[in-house]
Motif scaffolding. Sequence first.
Motif, mmCIF file in Angstrom:
data_model
loop_
_atom_site.group_PDB
_atom_site.id
_atom_site.type_symbol
_atom_site.label_atom_id
_atom_site.label_comp_id
_atom_site.label_asym_id
_atom_site.label_seq_id
_atom_site.Cartn_x
_atom_site.Cartn_y
_atom_site.Cartn_z
ATOM 1 N N ARG A 164 0.945 -1.434 -0.173
ATOM 2 C CA ARG A 164 0.203 0.274 0.168
ATOM 3 C C ARG A 164 0.848 1.116 -0.131
ATOM 4 O O ARG A 164 0.279 2.216 -0.225
ATOM 5 C CB ARG A 164 -1.021 -0.060 1.026
ATOM 6 C CG ARG A 164 -2.333 -0.877 1.149
ATOM 7 C CD ARG A 164 -3.104 -1.073 2.426
ATOM 8 N NE ARG A 164 -2.228 -0.731 3.694
ATOM 9 C CZ ARG A 164 -2.598 -1.956 5.273
ATOM 10 N NH1 ARG A 164 -2.808 -2.933 3.939
ATOM 11 N NH2 ARG A 164 -1.293 -1.786 5.848
ATOM 12 N N SER A 165 2.081 0.684 0.040
ATOM 13 C CA SER A 165 3.195 2.033 -0.213
ATOM 14 C C SER A 165 3.219 3.161 -0.579
ATOM 15 O O SER A 165 3.326 2.664 -2.137
ATOM 16 C CB SER A 165 4.238 1.872 0.436
ATOM 17 O OG SER A 165 4.978 1.428 -1.117
ATOM 18 N N THR A 166 3.514 4.130 -0.798
ATOM 19 C CA THR A 166 3.904 6.063 -1.714
ATOM 20 C C THR A 166 5.560 4.993 -2.969
ATOM 21 O O THR A 166 5.354 5.109 -3.436
ATOM 22 C CB THR A 166 4.234 6.539 -1.019
ATOM 23 O OG1 THR A 166 2.963 7.012 -0.844
ATOM 24 C CG2 THR A 166 4.758 7.428 -2.374
ATOM 25 N N LEU A 167 6.103 4.966 -1.461
ATOM 26 C CA LEU A 167 7.315 3.376 -2.187
ATOM 27 C C LEU A 167 7.090 3.352 -2.939
ATOM 28 O O LEU A 167 7.739 2.708 -4.504
ATOM 29 C CB LEU A 167 7.898 3.717 -0.778
ATOM 30 C CG LEU A 167 9.406 2.805 -1.039
ATOM 31 C CD1 LEU A 167 10.300 2.574 0.180
ATOM 32 C CD2 LEU A 167 9.083 1.276 -1.773
ATOM 33 N N LEU A 168 6.593 2.026 -3.166
ATOM 34 C CA LEU A 168 6.005 0.302 -4.137
ATOM 35 C C LEU A 168 5.901 1.536 -5.630
ATOM 36 O O LEU A 168 5.926 1.396 -6.474
ATOM 37 C CB LEU A 168 5.167 -0.536 -3.307
ATOM 38 C CG LEU A 168 4.666 -1.792 -4.431
ATOM 39 C CD1 LEU A 168 6.016 -1.729 -4.937
ATOM 40 C CD2 LEU A 168 3.686 -2.157 -4.415
ATOM 41 N N LEU A 221 14.654 7.276 -7.500
ATOM 42 C CA LEU A 221 15.010 7.466 -7.033
ATOM 43 C C LEU A 221 13.786 7.481 -5.921
ATOM 44 O O LEU A 221 14.677 8.403 -4.568
ATOM 45 C CB LEU A 221 15.790 9.173 -7.465
ATOM 46 C CG LEU A 221 16.307 9.469 -6.762
ATOM 47 C CD1 LEU A 221 17.763 9.222 -5.656
ATOM 48 C CD2 LEU A 221 17.409 11.807 -7.412
ATOM 49 N N GLY A 222 13.257 7.958 -6.043
ATOM 50 C CA GLY A 222 12.104 8.895 -5.364
ATOM 51 C C GLY A 222 11.287 7.858 -4.514
ATOM 52 O O GLY A 222 10.600 7.641 -3.274
ATOM 53 N N ALA A 223 10.919 6.534 -4.898
ATOM 54 C CA ALA A 223 11.059 5.416 -3.635
ATOM 55 C C ALA A 223 11.998 5.165 -2.883
ATOM 56 O O ALA A 223 11.669 4.779 -2.171
ATOM 57 C CB ALA A 223 10.967 4.346 -4.244
ATOM 58 N N CYS A 224 13.353 5.293 -3.084
ATOM 59 C CA CYS A 224 14.228 5.005 -2.090
ATOM 60 C C CYS A 224 14.231 6.389 -0.736
ATOM 61 O O CYS A 224 14.135 6.464 -0.025
ATOM 62 C CB CYS A 224 15.779 5.154 -2.733
ATOM 63 S SG CYS A 224 15.711 3.346 -3.962
ATOM 64 N N ALA A 225 14.060 7.756 -1.618
ATOM 65 C CA ALA A 225 13.718 8.689 -1.053
ATOM 66 C C ALA A 225 12.367 8.159 0.223
ATOM 67 O O ALA A 225 12.690 8.801 1.773
ATOM 68 C CB ALA A 225 13.032 10.072 -1.794
ATOM 69 N N GLU A 226 11.886 7.515 0.237
ATOM 70 C CA GLU A 226 9.935 7.822 1.216
ATOM 71 C C GLU A 226 10.599 6.685 1.841
ATOM 72 O O GLU A 226 10.113 6.399 2.954
ATOM 73 C CB GLU A 226 9.462 6.754 -0.283
ATOM 74 C CG GLU A 226 8.434 7.339 -0.768
ATOM 75 C CD GLU A 226 7.593 8.358 -0.403
ATOM 76 O OE1 GLU A 226 6.793 7.963 1.048
ATOM 77 O OE2 GLU A 226 7.607 9.818 -0.475
ATOM 78 N N LEU A 227 11.794 5.310 2.411
ATOM 79 C CA LEU A 227 12.401 5.062 3.090
ATOM 80 C C LEU A 227 12.490 6.239 4.162
ATOM 81 O O LEU A 227 12.190 5.394 5.117
ATOM 82 C CB LEU A 227 13.939 4.362 2.775
ATOM 83 C CG LEU A 227 13.445 3.090 1.754
ATOM 84 C CD1 LEU A 227 14.659 2.664 1.183
ATOM 85 C CD2 LEU A 227 12.385 2.322 2.438
ATOM 86 N N SER A 228 12.991 7.344 4.047
ATOM 87 C CA SER A 228 13.138 8.323 5.530
ATOM 88 C C SER A 228 12.054 8.465 6.066
ATOM 89 O O SER A 228 12.209 9.230 6.787
ATOM 90 C CB SER A 228 14.178 8.913 4.395
ATOM 91 O OG SER A 228 15.243 9.129 4.013
#
Length: 155
Positions: free
Chosen positions: A107-111, A120-127
């Motif tokens: 359900r994540s924005t990351l995915l 790059l945007g996906a990896c940034a979501e980890l934070s």
Amino acid sequence: MNLRQKIAIGALTGSLGMTGALVTWFEGRSLVAYADPVGIPTICDGITLGVSLGNVATPAQCDKLLERELSIALAAVDRQVRVPLPETRRAALGSFVYNIGESQFARSTLLRKLNAGNALGACAELSRWIYAGGKRLAGLVKRRAAERELCEVGL
């Protein structure tokens, strides 16, 4: 041995080894079940499924549980991600899913960003995933920073 060295050694066995290095570094190992920072009974290397306070495990049992849970997390990454992943990104996401579970990941924005081609945007979501039980946890801040660094390799 520091985390970078542990990940480098883990890289010899691909994303499973790198994921294991991240997970064991940040989870630690307890042979006796304890309540995690939000009160969830946990044992071994962050295992929560079927755990009750007072449970005890052997190192061999913990190794077996860790292997099973790492495989489950990486399989979830493989099911949910629709774009090619380098082993480092797959490992970072495996550690993330090990920690939050497949349903949260799905359900994540990351995915969504990752599957849209925005690595790059996906990896940034980890934070952003640094809270548990509504509390910002220093351990999650450090874990997400390491996962993000591994996720961004090659970008």
